[in-house]
Design a protein around this motif. Sequence first.
Motif, mmCIF file in Angstrom:
data_model
loop_
_atom_site.group_PDB
_atom_site.id
_atom_site.type_symbol
_atom_site.label_atom_id
_atom_site.label_comp_id
_atom_site.label_asym_id
_atom_site.label_seq_id
_atom_site.Cartn_x
_atom_site.Cartn_y
_atom_site.Cartn_z
ATOM 1 N N LEU A 265 0.628 -1.034 -0.009
ATOM 2 C CA LEU A 265 -0.288 0.058 -0.281
ATOM 3 C C LEU A 265 0.596 1.391 -0.211
ATOM 4 O O LEU A 265 2.193 1.311 1.251
ATOM 5 N N THR A 266 0.145 1.847 -1.054
ATOM 6 C CA THR A 266 1.107 3.556 -0.861
ATOM 7 C C THR A 266 0.247 4.719 0.160
ATOM 8 O O THR A 266 -1.402 4.893 -0.893
ATOM 9 N N THR B 226 -3.009 5.780 -2.608
ATOM 10 C CA THR B 226 -3.342 5.673 -4.210
ATOM 11 C C THR B 226 -2.429 4.613 -4.636
ATOM 12 O O THR B 226 -2.319 4.374 -6.404
ATOM 13 N N ALA B 227 -1.936 3.406 -4.681
ATOM 14 C CA ALA B 227 -2.144 2.548 -4.775
ATOM 15 C C ALA B 227 -1.908 1.311 -3.628
ATOM 16 O O ALA B 227 -1.139 1.412 -2.588
ATOM 17 N N CYS B 228 -2.191 0.719 -5.076
ATOM 18 C CA CYS B 228 -2.201 -1.204 -3.599
ATOM 19 C C CYS B 228 -2.364 -1.643 -4.616
ATOM 20 O O CYS B 228 -3.109 -2.733 -5.661
ATOM 21 N N SER B 229 -1.841 -3.129 -4.550
ATOM 22 C CA SER B 229 -0.701 -4.138 -4.950
ATOM 23 C C SER B 229 -0.179 -5.321 -4.043
ATOM 24 O O SER B 229 -0.830 -5.587 -3.429
ATOM 25 N N VAL C 77 -9.486 -1.971 -0.693
ATOM 26 C CA VAL C 77 -8.491 -1.438 -0.210
ATOM 27 C C VAL C 77 -8.255 0.098 -0.958
ATOM 28 O O VAL C 77 -7.568 1.204 -0.099
ATOM 29 N N LYS C 78 -7.884 -0.016 -1.886
ATOM 30 C CA LYS C 78 -7.346 1.744 -2.379
ATOM 31 C C LYS C 78 -8.734 2.651 -2.216
ATOM 32 O O LYS C 78 -8.186 3.939 -2.129
ATOM 33 N N LYS C 79 -9.741 1.773 -1.633
ATOM 34 C CA LYS C 79 -10.791 2.878 -1.169
ATOM 35 C C LYS C 79 -10.152 3.001 0.186
ATOM 36 O O LYS C 79 -11.325 4.323 0.466
ATOM 37 N N PHE C 80 -9.719 2.777 0.936
ATOM 38 C CA PHE C 80 -9.592 3.267 2.305
ATOM 39 C C PHE C 80 -9.149 4.803 2.516
ATOM 40 O O PHE C 80 -8.369 5.071 1.404
ATOM 41 N N ASN C 81 -9.261 5.117 4.064
ATOM 42 C CA ASN C 81 -8.789 6.475 4.081
ATOM 43 C C ASN C 81 -8.523 6.745 5.480
ATOM 44 O O ASN C 81 -9.250 5.450 6.224
#
Length: 80
Positions: A23-24, A32-35, A54-58
Amino acid sequence: MYRIYKRQLRKKPALQGKMVLRLTIQPDGSVTACSVDSSDMDSPDLDTKIAARVKKFNFGAKEGVPTITILYPIDFLPAS
């Protein structure tokens, strides 16, 4: 994430294992990045759906914190 996993369990009842996400996270808390860095679950569809969710998390804004990239392990086990 658990809902996504439960949906996949309907298709593959024995599905379980560990997934490690890369995660970034920005100073404002947004991802802003999840792989998927690694996964032993043999379920590319689940990998893709979890990474997208997860990319939608804050994680919430933190003052004075730089952008950070972390590895985040997740264990998926069916409920007993």
